[in-house]
Design a protein around this motif. Structure first.
Motif, PDB file in Angstrom:
ATOM      1  N   ASN A 139       0.814  -1.138   0.202  1.00 36.97           N
ATOM      2  CA  ASN A 139      -0.105   0.037  -0.075  1.00 36.97           C
ATOM      3  C   ASN A 139       0.815   1.303   0.030  1.00 36.97           C
ATOM      4  O   ASN A 139       0.301   2.392   0.399  1.00 36.97           O
ATOM      5  CB  ASN A 139      -0.944  -0.092   1.075  1.00 36.97           C
ATOM      6  N   LYS A 140       2.152   1.106  -0.149  1.00 41.33           N
ATOM      7  CA  LYS A 140       3.120   2.418  -0.038  1.00 41.33           C
ATOM      8  C   LYS A 140       4.239   1.918  -1.253  1.00 41.33           C
ATOM      9  O   LYS A 140       4.268   0.932  -1.759  1.00 41.33           O
ATOM     10  CB  LYS A 140       3.793   2.550   1.139  1.00 41.33           C
ATOM     11  N   ARG A 141       4.923   3.163  -1.286  1.00 39.74           N
ATOM     12  CA  ARG A 141       5.821   2.887  -2.463  1.00 39.74           C
ATOM     13  C   ARG A 141       6.986   1.809  -2.228  1.00 39.74           C
ATOM     14  O   ARG A 141       7.392   1.813  -0.991  1.00 39.74           O
ATOM     15  CB  ARG A 141       6.623   4.353  -2.681  1.00 39.74           C
ATOM     16  N   HIS A 142       7.422   1.199  -3.113  1.00 40.06           N
ATOM     17  CA  HIS A 142       8.299   0.132  -3.108  1.00 40.06           C
ATOM     18  C   HIS A 142       9.089  -0.114  -4.343  1.00 40.06           C
ATOM     19  O   HIS A 142       8.614   0.318  -5.639  1.00 40.06           O
ATOM     20  CB  HIS A 142       7.768  -1.152  -2.639  1.00 40.06           C
ATOM     21  N   THR A 167      14.577  -2.744 -12.772  1.00 43.00           N
ATOM     22  CA  THR A 167      14.179  -2.241 -11.543  1.00 43.00           C
ATOM     23  C   THR A 167      12.812  -1.549 -11.601  1.00 43.00           C
ATOM     24  O   THR A 167      12.441  -0.689 -12.654  1.00 43.00           O
ATOM     25  CB  THR A 167      15.127  -0.949 -10.772  1.00 43.00           C
ATOM     26  N   VAL A 168      11.887  -1.872 -10.762  1.00 36.83           N
ATOM     27  CA  VAL A 168      10.425  -1.438 -11.035  1.00 36.83           C
ATOM     28  C   VAL A 168      10.143  -0.543  -9.568  1.00 36.83           C
ATOM     29  O   VAL A 168      10.457  -1.099  -8.628  1.00 36.83           O
ATOM     30  CB  VAL A 168       9.285  -2.474 -10.917  1.00 36.83           C
ATOM     31  N   GLU A 169       9.733   0.605  -9.910  1.00 39.87           N
ATOM     32  CA  GLU A 169       9.188   1.568  -8.819  1.00 39.87           C
ATOM     33  C   GLU A 169       7.806   1.670  -8.911  1.00 39.87           C
ATOM     34  O   GLU A 169       7.173   2.066  -9.592  1.00 39.87           O
ATOM     35  CB  GLU A 169       9.839   2.755  -8.836  1.00 39.87           C
ATOM     36  N   ALA A 180       3.467   3.146 -12.236  1.00 44.09           N
ATOM     37  CA  ALA A 180       4.491   2.393 -11.813  1.00 44.09           C
ATOM     38  C   ALA A 180       5.755   2.706 -13.036  1.00 44.09           C
ATOM     39  O   ALA A 180       5.390   2.904 -14.231  1.00 44.09           O
ATOM     40  CB  ALA A 180       4.399   0.717 -12.167  1.00 44.09           C
ATOM     41  N   LYS A 181       6.864   2.683 -12.343  1.00 43.78           N
ATOM     42  CA  LYS A 181       7.976   3.233 -13.286  1.00 43.78           C
ATOM     43  C   LYS A 181       9.045   1.958 -13.383  1.00 43.78           C
ATOM     44  O   LYS A 181       9.341   1.399 -12.664  1.00 43.78           O
ATOM     45  CB  LYS A 181       8.589   4.514 -12.652  1.00 43.78           C
TER      46      LYS A 181
END
Length: 423
Positions: A139-142, A167-169, A180-181
């Protein structure tokens, strides 16, 4: 409707070819699974160790059959059944037909015995798992880091390979997945050994442009960005998602009933994992399934697909600090590159996400972002041979020797990587 035009058009172009060649040479395995007293065992789950999308169950007589690409003949068959010891057998030791596989009974402590749920409770378990998605998933940035690999097939050959460390952000599972980046740390690819029809490519582009002009959503052209949302739990915030809270894709409606069957349990530490098959057949054939952790009703593994095999998604999760992050995302889909349309031509995309980072994140810079419309073309990415030589992700997920042998029929892979790299 229009979004289906591409698939329908391509299939109709050469439907004669599809049906006449659907029985192409392939690996085949059949036999029976028995206990130590030679009694048949039903609902025994089996799969290829390195390619679990090739799987099945034994029937009520203990009989099983499995078809797979001939080039995977060096893989290993894994046989798993509740109450019995897991067995792994190299395919090279098995015959095409008439195999007798015997499973030894496992010793289970009394504290591990759990009553099998009644069929009437399966829908409740699935419904609770869907309701608990906000509590069980990020539920938060990872950030996630791992290996992407795409292999393309044509009958019993592999025709193309792409590998990338990525790498996935991600902002969390309640946010738009398009936020998603993804950054490519390094990428390499082989030659394209399949016949690509430029007319088909032009037709696909034309249909895509027409869909966009009507304001309809289209998928990402970039295969890496397109693979990540194949984790359908990630898109559960969309009502029409497979894991949307309406749940009818698992519960069914009068016009489209869905049947469920309890397939067994696995004990992992103190957790009990329930294996549930579902589908439009009664009983379901086991190709579509969910694995649910009884402790928190988290979906820890699932497989969804169409029976004819033209599309299949397999996802497995790992738990980190009480939240479940994808460990494997595998997408199989038709490869629409020429008029020879059918499940003999597939793209198999796999993301192994080995590292999870939730603190002290280093944001991906805009200039490093992979673009949705960025197709992976030859001579677009530089080749860093030192990066790949000792890469830990590649060591954890080595390329199967059968794939290497198939792709190297026209030269060593390293030479192909060099020819397809940016100067």
């Amino acid at each position: 409707m229009i979004r289906n035009v591409l698939i329908i058009t391509c299939i109709c172009i050469n439907c004669g070819t599809l049906y006449s060649q659907s029985n192409s040479p392939t690996g085949q395995l059949s036999g029976s699974v028995l206990d130590e007293g030679n009694n048949p065992l039903d609902h025994v789950y089996f799969f290829l160790k390195n390619y679990p999308e090739f799987n099945g169950f034994s029937n009520s007589s203990g009989h099983f059959s499995l078809r797979f690409p001939e080039v995977l003949k060096e893989d290993t068959l894994v046989v798993n059944h509740l109450g019995y010891q897991r067995l792994q057998v190299p395919l090279a030791r098995l015959k095409s037909t008439g195999n007798s596989i015997r499973l030894a009974q496992a010793v289970i402590g009394l504290e591990e015995v759990i009553v099998k749920p009644e069929d009437s409770s399966l829908e409740e378990m699935i419904s609770k798992a869907i309701d608990n998605i906000p509590q069980n998933y990020p539920n938060k940035r990872h950030q996630l880091t791992g290996l992407y690999r795409k292999v393309s097939t044509n009958y019993d050959d592999f025709t193309h390979l792409v590998e990338a460390v990525v790498t996935v952000e991600d902002l969390g599972y309640e946010k738009d997945v398009q936020s998603a980046k993804i950054k490519v740390e390094s990428l390499r690819q082989s030659e394209e050994h399949a016949e690509v029809d430029p007319y088909i490519s032009a037709m696909k582009a034309k249909i895509r442009n027409q869909i966009e002009s009507m304001g309809e959503p289209v998928g990402a052209l970039n295969p890496i960005i397109g693979t990540y949302p194949s984790n359908y739990i990630r898109t559960a915030y969309v009502p029409e998602s497979h894991f949307g809270r309406d749940g009818y894709r698992f519960m069914g409606i009068p016009e489209l009933p869905v049947y469920h069957q309890f397939m067994g349990m696995e004990f992992i530490g103190t957790d009990t994992i329930y294996h549930i098959a579902f589908g439009s057949d009664d009983p379901p054939d086991g190709r579509n399934f969910l694995k649910i952790n009884g402790r928190n009703h988290a979906i820890v593994e699932y497989q969804l697909g169409y029976r004819s095999g033209e599309h299949q998604v397999y996802v497995k999760f790992r738990e980190v600090d009480g939240r479940y992050y994808p460990e494997i995302i595998r997408l199989k889909s038709l490869r629409l590159i020429n008029r020879d349309v059918g499940v003999h031509q597939m793209d198999i995309h796999t993301l192994w996400l080995d590292k999870v980072n939730t603190d002290h994140l280093k944001k991906i810079r805009p200039r490093d972002l992979l673009k949705r419309e960025q197709e992976i073309e030859p001579n677009e990415f530089p080749l860093d041979e030192g990066f790949w030589k000792d890469n830990e992700f590649l060591k954890n997920h080595p390329l199967d020797s059968a794939i290497i042998n198939s792709l190297e029929r026209n030269g060593k892979l390293l030479e192909q990587f060099e020819r397809n790299a940016k100067d």
